[in-house]
Scaffold this motif. Sequence first.
Motif, PDB file in Angstrom:
ATOM      1  N   GLU A   1      -3.000   8.378   4.916  1.00  0.00           N
ATOM      2  CA  GLU A   1      -2.204   8.976   5.979  1.00  0.00           C
ATOM      3  C   GLU A   1      -0.618   8.285   5.387  1.00  0.00           C
ATOM      4  O   GLU A   1       0.189   8.248   5.902  1.00  0.00           O
ATOM      5  CB  GLU A   1      -2.861   8.349   7.169  1.00  0.00           C
ATOM      6  N   LEU A   2      -0.875   7.300   4.880  1.00  0.00           N
ATOM      7  CA  LEU A   2       0.160   6.159   4.553  1.00  0.00           C
ATOM      8  C   LEU A   2       1.225   7.454   3.885  1.00  0.00           C
ATOM      9  O   LEU A   2       2.648   7.671   3.758  1.00  0.00           O
ATOM     10  CB  LEU A   2       0.489   4.391   3.883  1.00  0.00           C
ATOM     11  N   ARG A   3       0.466   7.658   2.626  1.00  0.00           N
ATOM     12  CA  ARG A   3       1.625   8.743   1.871  1.00  0.00           C
ATOM     13  C   ARG A   3       1.774   9.524   2.623  1.00  0.00           C
ATOM     14  O   ARG A   3       3.168  10.072   2.329  1.00  0.00           O
ATOM     15  CB  ARG A   3       0.163   9.636   0.879  1.00  0.00           C
ATOM     16  N   LEU A   4       0.932  10.019   3.280  1.00  0.00           N
ATOM     17  CA  LEU A   4       2.229  11.302   4.799  1.00  0.00           C
ATOM     18  C   LEU A   4       3.051  11.074   5.559  1.00  0.00           C
ATOM     19  O   LEU A   4       3.880  12.182   6.103  1.00  0.00           O
ATOM     20  CB  LEU A   4       0.855  12.230   5.246  1.00  0.00           C
ATOM     21  N   LYS A   5       2.788   9.646   5.620  1.00  0.00           N
ATOM     22  CA  LYS A   5       3.870   8.593   6.618  1.00  0.00           C
ATOM     23  C   LYS A   5       5.561   9.227   6.231  1.00  0.00           C
ATOM     24  O   LYS A   5       6.129  10.106   7.244  1.00  0.00           O
ATOM     25  CB  LYS A   5       4.005   8.395   7.296  1.00  0.00           C
TER      26      LYS A   5
ATOM     27  N   LEU B   1      -7.084  16.244   6.029  1.00  0.00           N
ATOM     28  CA  LEU B   1      -7.088  14.341   5.414  1.00  0.00           C
ATOM     29  C   LEU B   1      -7.782  13.943   4.358  1.00  0.00           C
ATOM     30  O   LEU B   1      -8.335  13.005   3.865  1.00  0.00           O
ATOM     31  CB  LEU B   1      -7.183  13.171   6.524  1.00  0.00           C
ATOM     32  N   GLU B   2      -8.996  14.350   5.065  1.00  0.00           N
ATOM     33  CA  GLU B   2     -10.412  14.430   4.233  1.00  0.00           C
ATOM     34  C   GLU B   2     -10.063  15.407   2.913  1.00  0.00           C
ATOM     35  O   GLU B   2     -10.826  14.719   1.849  1.00  0.00           O
ATOM     36  CB  GLU B   2     -11.973  14.632   5.108  1.00  0.00           C
ATOM     37  N   GLN B   3     -10.192  16.209   3.005  1.00  0.00           N
ATOM     38  CA  GLN B   3      -9.804  16.622   1.419  1.00  0.00           C
ATOM     39  C   GLN B   3      -9.002  16.063   0.964  1.00  0.00           C
ATOM     40  O   GLN B   3      -9.097  16.014  -0.433  1.00  0.00           O
ATOM     41  CB  GLN B   3      -8.911  18.405   2.020  1.00  0.00           C
ATOM     42  N   LEU B   4      -8.079  15.780   1.659  1.00  0.00           N
ATOM     43  CA  LEU B   4      -7.038  15.303   0.305  1.00  0.00           C
ATOM     44  C   LEU B   4      -7.829  13.704  -0.161  1.00  0.00           C
ATOM     45  O   LEU B   4      -7.634  13.745  -1.312  1.00  0.00           O
ATOM     46  CB  LEU B   4      -5.260  14.821   0.888  1.00  0.00           C
ATOM     47  N   SER B   5      -8.338  13.381   1.167  1.00  0.00           N
ATOM     48  CA  SER B   5      -8.536  11.792   0.770  1.00  0.00           C
ATOM     49  C   SER B   5      -9.793  11.856  -1.093  1.00  0.00           C
ATOM     50  O   SER B   5      -9.996  11.177  -1.952  1.00  0.00           O
ATOM     51  CB  SER B   5      -9.478  11.074   1.099  1.00  0.00           C
ATOM     52  N   ARG B   6     -10.728  12.802  -0.784  1.00  0.00           N
ATOM     53  CA  ARG B   6     -11.846  13.422  -2.004  1.00  0.00           C
ATOM     54  C   ARG B   6     -10.711  14.309  -2.819  1.00  0.00           C
ATOM     55  O   ARG B   6     -11.480  13.409  -4.295  1.00  0.00           O
ATOM     56  CB  ARG B   6     -12.774  14.129  -1.339  1.00  0.00           C
ATOM     57  N   THR B   7     -10.163  14.928  -3.012  1.00  0.00           N
ATOM     58  CA  THR B   7      -9.313  15.472  -3.900  1.00  0.00           C
ATOM     59  C   THR B   7      -8.585  13.970  -4.953  1.00  0.00           C
ATOM     60  O   THR B   7      -8.646  14.013  -5.811  1.00  0.00           O
ATOM     61  CB  THR B   7      -7.894  16.101  -3.095  1.00  0.00           C
TER      62      THR B   7
ATOM     63  N   ASP C   1       0.600  -0.862  -0.295  1.00  0.00           N
ATOM     64  CA  ASP C   1       0.117  -0.123  -0.396  1.00  0.00           C
ATOM     65  C   ASP C   1       0.682   0.908  -0.348  1.00  0.00           C
ATOM     66  O   ASP C   1      -0.011   2.324  -0.578  1.00  0.00           O
ATOM     67  CB  ASP C   1      -1.100   0.192   1.344  1.00  0.00           C
ATOM     68  N   MET C   2       1.490   1.379   0.576  1.00  0.00           N
ATOM     69  CA  MET C   2       3.067   2.527   0.816  1.00  0.00           C
ATOM     70  C   MET C   2       3.321   2.551  -0.421  1.00  0.00           C
ATOM     71  O   MET C   2       3.476   4.030  -0.747  1.00  0.00           O
ATOM     72  CB  MET C   2       3.674   1.976   2.042  1.00  0.00           C
ATOM     73  N   PHE C   3       3.570   1.453  -1.149  1.00  0.00           N
ATOM     74  CA  PHE C   3       4.286   1.727  -2.709  1.00  0.00           C
ATOM     75  C   PHE C   3       3.812   2.479  -3.313  1.00  0.00           C
ATOM     76  O   PHE C   3       3.885   2.939  -4.296  1.00  0.00           O
ATOM     77  CB  PHE C   3       4.927   0.382  -2.887  1.00  0.00           C
ATOM     78  N   ALA C   4       2.672   1.666  -3.153  1.00  0.00           N
ATOM     79  CA  ALA C   4       1.399   1.947  -4.720  1.00  0.00           C
ATOM     80  C   ALA C   4       0.497   3.617  -4.047  1.00  0.00           C
ATOM     81  O   ALA C   4       1.359   4.440  -5.081  1.00  0.00           O
ATOM     82  CB  ALA C   4       0.428   1.157  -4.614  1.00  0.00           C
ATOM     83  N   MET C   5       1.231   3.847  -2.964  1.00  0.00           N
ATOM     84  CA  MET C   5       0.186   5.468  -2.573  1.00  0.00           C
ATOM     85  C   MET C   5       1.888   6.479  -2.988  1.00  0.00           C
ATOM     86  O   MET C   5       1.616   7.776  -3.962  1.00  0.00           O
ATOM     87  CB  MET C   5      -0.001   5.999  -1.462  1.00  0.00           C
ATOM     88  N   HIS C   6       2.999   6.242  -3.273  1.00  0.00           N
ATOM     89  CA  HIS C   6       3.932   6.917  -3.466  1.00  0.00           C
ATOM     90  C   HIS C   6       3.971   6.858  -4.908  1.00  0.00           C
ATOM     91  O   HIS C   6       4.381   8.186  -5.530  1.00  0.00           O
ATOM     92  CB  HIS C   6       5.085   5.971  -2.881  1.00  0.00           C
ATOM     93  N   LEU C   7       3.991   5.427  -5.575  1.00  0.00           N
ATOM     94  CA  LEU C   7       3.653   5.384  -7.212  1.00  0.00           C
ATOM     95  C   LEU C   7       2.494   7.077  -7.498  1.00  0.00           C
ATOM     96  O   LEU C   7       2.216   7.046  -8.878  1.00  0.00           O
ATOM     97  CB  LEU C   7       3.534   4.678  -7.689  1.00  0.00           C
ATOM     98  N   LEU C   8       1.110   7.142  -6.659  1.00  0.00           N
ATOM     99  CA  LEU C   8      -0.116   7.520  -7.907  1.00  0.00           C
ATOM    100  C   LEU C   8      -0.090   8.896  -6.883  1.00  0.00           C
ATOM    101  O   LEU C   8      -0.297   9.915  -7.644  1.00  0.00           O
ATOM    102  CB  LEU C   8      -1.174   6.783  -6.720  1.00  0.00           C
ATOM    103  N   ILE C   9       0.339   9.382  -5.902  1.00  0.00           N
ATOM    104  CA  ILE C   9       0.528  10.870  -5.243  1.00  0.00           C
ATOM    105  C   ILE C   9       1.667  10.986  -5.276  1.00  0.00           C
ATOM    106  O   ILE C   9       2.880  10.920  -5.115  1.00  0.00           O
ATOM    107  CB  ILE C   9      -0.231  10.764  -4.000  1.00  0.00           C
TER     108      ILE C   9
ATOM    109  N   GLY D   1       2.663  18.924  -2.115  1.00  0.00           N
ATOM    110  CA  GLY D   1       3.277  20.119  -1.892  1.00  0.00           C
ATOM    111  C   GLY D   1       1.938  21.213  -2.041  1.00  0.00           C
ATOM    112  O   GLY D   1       2.176  22.022  -1.570  1.00  0.00           O
ATOM    113  N   GLU D   2       1.618  21.197  -3.293  1.00  0.00           N
ATOM    114  CA  GLU D   2       0.114  21.553  -3.726  1.00  0.00           C
ATOM    115  C   GLU D   2      -0.936  21.887  -3.267  1.00  0.00           C
ATOM    116  O   GLU D   2      -1.397  22.990  -2.769  1.00  0.00           O
ATOM    117  CB  GLU D   2      -0.216  20.847  -5.280  1.00  0.00           C
TER     118      GLU D   2
END
Length: 58
Positions: A53-57, A38-44, A17-25, A31-32
């Motif tokens: 959350e995993l991506r931001l860690k 978190l809720e807004q990022l999830s929707r975006t 999951d961590m690997f996938a999120m780093h590839l996708l985002i 930064g943008e």
Amino acid sequence: MDTRTCLKTSRFELEADMFAMHLLISDEDIGEYRDCTLEQLSRTFGYHQKLIELRLKK
């Protein structure tokens, strides 16, 4: 897999999951939207909050 081999797959799933999120985002995407919740990022991005959350860690 864990029921047949006695291996803990949760660690492998977390790493996948961590690997996938780093590839996708990208870092630029994060930064943008650095001022968003978190809720807004999830929707975006269209991913579950736990994955964001995993991506931001790291």
